[in-house]
Design a protein around this motif. Structure first.
Motif, PDB file in Angstrom:
ATOM      1  N   ALA A 145      46.088  31.867  35.508  1.00 15.17           N
ATOM      2  CA  ALA A 145      46.670  33.206  35.638  1.00 15.17           C
ATOM      3  C   ALA A 145      45.567  34.263  35.705  1.00 15.17           C
ATOM      4  O   ALA A 145      45.652  35.216  36.482  1.00 15.17           O
ATOM      5  CB  ALA A 145      47.625  33.492  34.478  1.00 15.17           C
ATOM      6  N   GLU A 146      44.514  34.073  34.901  1.00 15.33           N
ATOM      7  CA  GLU A 146      43.381  34.998  34.913  1.00 15.33           C
ATOM      8  C   GLU A 146      42.673  34.962  36.273  1.00 15.33           C
ATOM      9  O   GLU A 146      42.336  36.004  36.844  1.00 15.33           O
ATOM     10  CB  GLU A 146      42.403  34.622  33.803  1.00 15.33           C
ATOM     11  CG  GLU A 146      41.199  35.515  33.691  1.00 15.33           C
ATOM     12  CD  GLU A 146      40.251  35.049  32.594  1.00 15.33           C
ATOM     13  OE1 GLU A 146      39.047  35.308  32.747  1.00 15.33           O
ATOM     14  OE2 GLU A 146      40.705  34.431  31.612  1.00 15.33           O
ATOM     15  N   LEU A 147      42.474  33.763  36.813  1.00 16.78           N
ATOM     16  CA  LEU A 147      41.855  33.616  38.130  1.00 16.78           C
ATOM     17  C   LEU A 147      42.719  34.286  39.192  1.00 16.78           C
ATOM     18  O   LEU A 147      42.214  35.007  40.054  1.00 16.78           O
ATOM     19  CB  LEU A 147      41.657  32.139  38.476  1.00 16.78           C
ATOM     20  CG  LEU A 147      41.158  31.852  39.893  1.00 16.78           C
ATOM     21  CD1 LEU A 147      39.774  32.439  40.111  1.00 16.78           C
ATOM     22  CD2 LEU A 147      41.177  30.364  40.169  1.00 16.78           C
ATOM     23  N   ARG A 148      44.020  34.065  39.111  1.00 13.03           N
ATOM     24  CA  ARG A 148      44.940  34.671  40.075  1.00 13.03           C
ATOM     25  C   ARG A 148      44.852  36.200  40.045  1.00 13.03           C
ATOM     26  O   ARG A 148      44.762  36.847  41.083  1.00 13.03           O
ATOM     27  CB  ARG A 148      46.366  34.214  39.783  1.00 13.03           C
ATOM     28  CG  ARG A 148      47.364  34.803  40.732  1.00 13.03           C
ATOM     29  CD  ARG A 148      48.778  34.389  40.351  1.00 13.03           C
ATOM     30  NE  ARG A 148      49.580  34.468  41.525  1.00 13.03           N
ATOM     31  CZ  ARG A 148      50.386  33.540  41.965  1.00 13.03           C
ATOM     32  NH1 ARG A 148      50.537  32.439  41.282  1.00 13.03           N
ATOM     33  NH2 ARG A 148      51.065  33.700  43.059  1.00 13.03           N
ATOM     34  N   ARG A 149      44.861  36.782  38.831  1.00 11.83           N
ATOM     35  CA  ARG A 149      44.757  38.239  38.705  1.00 11.83           C
ATOM     36  C   ARG A 149      43.448  38.742  39.313  1.00 11.83           C
ATOM     37  O   ARG A 149      43.424  39.771  40.000  1.00 11.83           O
ATOM     38  CB  ARG A 149      44.868  38.664  37.242  1.00 11.83           C
ATOM     39  CG  ARG A 149      46.285  38.682  36.718  1.00 11.83           C
ATOM     40  CD  ARG A 149      46.379  39.306  35.340  1.00 11.83           C
ATOM     41  NE  ARG A 149      45.627  38.606  34.322  1.00 11.83           N
ATOM     42  CZ  ARG A 149      46.075  37.552  33.636  1.00 11.83           C
ATOM     43  NH1 ARG A 149      47.278  37.098  33.863  1.00 11.83           N
ATOM     44  NH2 ARG A 149      45.326  36.971  32.735  1.00 11.83           N
ATOM     45  N   HIS A 150      42.353  38.022  39.075  1.00 10.62           N
ATOM     46  CA  HIS A 150      41.055  38.423  39.614  1.00 10.62           C
ATOM     47  C   HIS A 150      41.069  38.393  41.144  1.00 10.62           C
ATOM     48  O   HIS A 150      40.618  39.344  41.790  1.00 10.62           O
ATOM     49  CB  HIS A 150      39.949  37.509  39.082  1.00 10.62           C
ATOM     50  CG  HIS A 150      38.609  37.791  39.687  1.00 10.62           C
ATOM     51  ND1 HIS A 150      37.867  38.904  39.348  1.00 10.62           N
ATOM     52  CD2 HIS A 150      37.905  37.133  40.638  1.00 10.62           C
ATOM     53  CE1 HIS A 150      36.745  38.911  40.055  1.00 10.62           C
ATOM     54  NE2 HIS A 150      36.750  37.849  40.848  1.00 10.62           N
ATOM     55  N   VAL A 151      41.583  37.306  41.716  1.00  8.85           N
ATOM     56  CA  VAL A 151      41.634  37.190  43.177  1.00  8.85           C
ATOM     57  C   VAL A 151      42.498  38.296  43.761  1.00  8.85           C
ATOM     58  O   VAL A 151      42.115  38.956  44.728  1.00  8.85           O
ATOM     59  CB  VAL A 151      42.159  35.793  43.601  1.00  8.85           C
ATOM     60  CG1 VAL A 151      42.517  35.757  45.078  1.00  8.85           C
ATOM     61  CG2 VAL A 151      41.136  34.715  43.274  1.00  8.85           C
ATOM     62  N   GLU A 152      43.654  38.529  43.167  1.00  7.55           N
ATOM     63  CA  GLU A 152      44.567  39.537  43.695  1.00  7.55           C
ATOM     64  C   GLU A 152      44.006  40.953  43.543  1.00  7.55           C
ATOM     65  O   GLU A 152      44.291  41.820  44.359  1.00  7.55           O
ATOM     66  CB  GLU A 152      45.935  39.411  43.022  1.00  7.55           C
ATOM     67  CG  GLU A 152      46.653  38.140  43.437  1.00  7.55           C
ATOM     68  CD  GLU A 152      47.920  37.866  42.662  1.00  7.55           C
ATOM     69  OE1 GLU A 152      48.147  38.520  41.615  1.00  7.55           O
ATOM     70  OE2 GLU A 152      48.681  36.994  43.087  1.00  7.55           O
ATOM     71  N   LYS A 153      43.196  41.179  42.512  1.00  4.00           N
ATOM     72  CA  LYS A 153      42.626  42.506  42.275  1.00  4.00           C
ATOM     73  C   LYS A 153      41.437  42.787  43.201  1.00  4.00           C
ATOM     74  O   LYS A 153      41.257  43.911  43.653  1.00  4.00           O
ATOM     75  CB  LYS A 153      42.179  42.607  40.812  1.00  4.00           C
ATOM     76  CG  LYS A 153      41.600  43.948  40.434  1.00  4.00           C
ATOM     77  CD  LYS A 153      41.205  43.968  38.973  1.00  4.00           C
ATOM     78  CE  LYS A 153      40.576  45.296  38.601  1.00  4.00           C
ATOM     79  NZ  LYS A 153      40.123  45.310  37.221  1.00  4.00           N
ATOM     80  N   THR A 154      40.648  41.756  43.496  1.00  4.49           N
ATOM     81  CA  THR A 154      39.399  41.969  44.234  1.00  4.49           C
ATOM     82  C   THR A 154      39.465  41.575  45.706  1.00  4.49           C
ATOM     83  O   THR A 154      38.468  41.703  46.406  1.00  4.49           O
ATOM     84  CB  THR A 154      38.245  41.184  43.570  1.00  4.49           C
ATOM     85  OG1 THR A 154      38.559  39.789  43.603  1.00  4.49           O
ATOM     86  CG2 THR A 154      38.022  41.645  42.146  1.00  4.49           C
ATOM     87  N   SER A 155      40.610  41.081  46.169  1.00  7.07           N
ATOM     88  CA  SER A 155      40.727  40.614  47.550  1.00  7.07           C
ATOM     89  C   SER A 155      41.958  41.208  48.217  1.00  7.07           C
ATOM     90  O   SER A 155      42.883  41.636  47.551  1.00  7.07           O
ATOM     91  CB  SER A 155      40.842  39.084  47.578  1.00  7.07           C
ATOM     92  OG  SER A 155      39.782  38.480  46.883  1.00  7.07           O
ATOM     93  N   ASP A 156      41.943  41.193  49.546  1.00  2.85           N
ATOM     94  CA  ASP A 156      43.082  41.655  50.324  1.00  2.85           C
ATOM     95  C   ASP A 156      43.956  40.463  50.704  1.00  2.85           C
ATOM     96  O   ASP A 156      43.452  39.460  51.212  1.00  2.85           O
ATOM     97  CB  ASP A 156      42.619  42.356  51.610  1.00  2.85           C
ATOM     98  CG  ASP A 156      41.849  43.628  51.347  1.00  2.85           C
ATOM     99  OD1 ASP A 156      42.163  44.303  50.346  1.00  2.85           O
ATOM    100  OD2 ASP A 156      40.945  43.947  52.143  1.00  2.85           O
ATOM    101  N   TYR A 157      45.256  40.587  50.499  1.00  5.39           N
ATOM    102  CA  TYR A 157      46.197  39.542  50.896  1.00  5.39           C
ATOM    103  C   TYR A 157      46.504  39.716  52.379  1.00  5.39           C
ATOM    104  O   TYR A 157      46.949  40.769  52.811  1.00  5.39           O
ATOM    105  CB  TYR A 157      47.471  39.634  50.069  1.00  5.39           C
ATOM    106  CG  TYR A 157      48.499  38.591  50.426  1.00  5.39           C
ATOM    107  CD1 TYR A 157      49.658  38.947  51.096  1.00  5.39           C
ATOM    108  CD2 TYR A 157      48.307  37.265  50.097  1.00  5.39           C
ATOM    109  CE1 TYR A 157      50.611  37.999  51.427  1.00  5.39           C
ATOM    110  CE2 TYR A 157      49.249  36.309  50.416  1.00  5.39           C
ATOM    111  CZ  TYR A 157      50.396  36.676  51.087  1.00  5.39           C
ATOM    112  OH  TYR A 157      51.328  35.731  51.414  1.00  5.39           O
TER     113      TYR A 157
END
Length: 156
Positions: free
Chosen positions: A91-103
């Motif tokens: 969940a922490e990794l997911r939050r980091h990816v979603e915060k720092t990357s564009d979907y």
């Protein structure tokens, strides 16, 4: 359907759904119920609380549905609370990816290729690609990696 909280001899706890209590007993006896953490087939039911719907919740009107665009980022959708340390890390990794990357959704392969070819500026992106698209990106030297989670999708 019935949901059981199960545990293995190593005290890993997890939940699983079964068609009935008899279905669980049959699957357990045949060794087909296994711990997702260690793979042990020696699982047993654990103490659990039933999901009881209170009269107050039953009487409350349903929340209005939000309008979703075709490319809504998974970060805007609610995530279930993690029940283990591994789930918390994911969940922490997911939050980091979603915060720092564009979907970029299903356009991931095309967008990654355009960045690799220098057609557009480099930036962190994540999205979805079919296996053959991902394989072709890797073969062509485009730096991509699979994520250990799937985008949240509404399904029937």
């Amino acid at each position: 359907m019935i949901r059981y909280t199960l545990r293995c001899p190593d005290d890993h706890r997890f939940e699983s759904w079964f068609a009935s209590a008899e279905a669980f007993e049959t699957l357990q006896a045949s060794g087909m119920v296994a711990c997702p953490d260690c793979g042990s087939a020696q699982v047993e039911k654990s103490l659990m609380t039933p999901g009881v719907r209170t009269a107050r919740k039953a009487a409350a009107p349903p929340a209005p549905a939000e309008e979703k665009t075709a490319q809504t980022a998974p970060a805007e959708r609610p995530l279930a609370a993690p029940s283990s340390e591994l789930e918390a890390k994911l969940a922490e990794l997911r939050r980091h990816v979603e915060k720092t990357s564009d979907y970029v959704g299903l356009g991931f392969a095309a967008e990654a290729r355009r960045m690799h070819d220098g057609e557009i500026p480099h930036r962190s992106i994540y999205g979805e690609a079919k296996p053959d698209e991902a394989r072709k990106l890797i073969e062509d030297g485009v730096p991509v990696a699979p994520l250990p989670f799937r985008p949240t999708r509404k399904s029937n």
